[in-house]
Design a protein around this motif. Structure first.
Motif, short mmCIF file in Angstrom:
data_model
loop_
_atom_site.label_atom_id
_atom_site.label_comp_id
_atom_site.label_asym_id
_atom_site.label_seq_id
_atom_site.Cartn_x
_atom_site.Cartn_y
_atom_site.Cartn_z
N ALA A 1 40.41 36.32 12.01
CA ALA A 1 39.45 35.84 11.46
C ALA A 1 39.61 34.03 11.51
CB ALA A 1 40.31 35.33 9.98
N LYS B 1 38.33 38.16 -2.94
CA LYS B 1 37.07 37.53 -3.91
C LYS B 1 37.29 36.42 -4.03
CE LYS B 1 36.41 39.98 -7.02
NZ LYS B 1 35.72 41.08 -8.05
N LEU C 1 39.42 44.14 13.41
CA LEU C 1 38.25 44.24 12.46
C LEU C 1 38.48 44.63 10.78
CD1 LEU C 1 36.17 42.20 11.74
CD2 LEU C 1 34.42 44.31 13.38
N SER C 2 38.80 45.82 11.26
CA SER C 2 39.16 46.57 9.90
C SER C 2 40.04 45.45 9.15
CB SER C 2 38.70 48.40 9.89
OG SER C 2 40.32 48.53 10.25
N MET D 1 41.15 43.18 9.33
CA MET D 1 40.52 41.66 8.83
C MET D 1 39.53 41.62 7.12
SD MET D 1 38.24 39.00 11.02
CE MET D 1 36.79 40.01 10.42
N MET D 2 38.50 43.06 7.36
CA MET D 2 38.39 42.61 6.73
C MET D 2 38.58 43.54 5.14
SD MET D 2 35.26 42.09 7.58
CE MET D 2 34.46 42.24 6.09
N ASN D 3 39.71 44.72 5.22
CA ASN D 3 40.49 44.81 4.37
C ASN D 3 41.33 43.38 3.57
OD1 ASN D 3 41.85 46.96 2.26
ND2 ASN D 3 44.01 45.97 4.06
N GLN D 4 41.60 42.83 4.14
CA GLN D 4 41.67 41.44 3.84
C GLN D 4 41.29 40.58 2.60
OE1 GLN D 4 45.06 40.34 3.63
NE2 GLN D 4 45.77 42.73 4.45
N PHE D 5 39.96 39.94 3.14
CA PHE D 5 38.87 39.87 3.09
C PHE D 5 38.48 40.08 1.78
CE2 PHE D 5 36.80 38.07 6.70
CZ PHE D 5 37.86 36.89 7.28
N GLY D 6 38.63 41.76 1.71
CA GLY D 6 38.60 42.63 0.07
C GLY D 6 38.91 42.10 -0.91
#
Length: 203
Positions: free
Chosen positions: A178, A14, A3-4, A6-11
């Motif tokens: 994702a 933007k 999950l981390s 994935m969230m790193n990629q989302f960051g």
């Protein structure tokens, strides 16, 4: 594939989210204010929606059929949009534009009929989840396309210091969680649309 990760990629995405939101809004504006110029295209999409609605109405359990139709249609289209991002991200943007166009057109029709409340009841309950999910899928497809484009350019200019192939690999690994997140969101949206929204429209 955590999950981390994935969230790193989302960051890093933007600007992709912002671009996708802008394209969707442009589609809505065009559909609302300039639908005459896209009439044949819009009518073809409306006809397809009408045929789907008729197929659901003939089923023994319309609500259950509506749920599976909405869920399966949204999931398959969203995953296809991500995959079709390989063509340098063009198709995800076109998908967003056409969906915005259709939504804007429907909004203009409801305003003319003085039934804006019906539009809100028919879109808002599930739309607060479904629309962000569609934008997410498009942003993922766009990001995939851009990274493939950068990797292709890198092959012709090996002296460039960036490492798009490494970025692409990391992004592809993040696509698994994702896509799972996307499916869960679309599942919730389909449940709401086939139950709560279905009930609201009949009031």
């Amino acid at each position: 594939m955590t999950l981390s990760h994935m969230m790193n990629q989302f960051g890093k995405m933007k600007h992709y989210f912002i671009a996708c939101c802008c394209v969707f809004v442009v589609g809505i504006v065009l559909g609302y204010g300039y639908s005459d110029q896209f009439q044949s295209f819009i009518q073809s999409m409306m006809k397809a929606l009408d045929e789907l609605a008729k197929s659901v109405a003939t089923k023994e359990n319309p609500q259950a059929s509506l749920f599976w139709l909405i869920f399966w249609n949204n999931v398959t289209k969203s995953l296809q949009i991500i995959a079709l991002g390989i063509f340098f991200g063009v198709i995800p943007l076109f998908f967003l534009l056409t969906n915005g166009l259709l939504l804007g057109y429907i909004a203009s029709i409801q305003v003319q009929k003085d039934s804006l409340l019906l539009l809100i009841k028919g879109i808002l309950p599930h739309g607060i989840i479904e629309i962000p999910a569609i934008i997410l899928a498009s942003a993922l497809g766009l990001r995939l396309g851009v990274l493939i484009f950068k990797t292709t350019l890198k092959a012709f200019s090996p002296l460039h210091r960036s490492n798009p192939a490494g970025e692409l690999k990391a992004f592809i690994l993040a696509l698994v969680p994702a896509c799972l997140l996307l499916v869960v969101c679309l599942l919730i949206a389909a449940i709401i649309e086939s139950t709560f929204t279905f009930w609201l429209i009949k009031l």
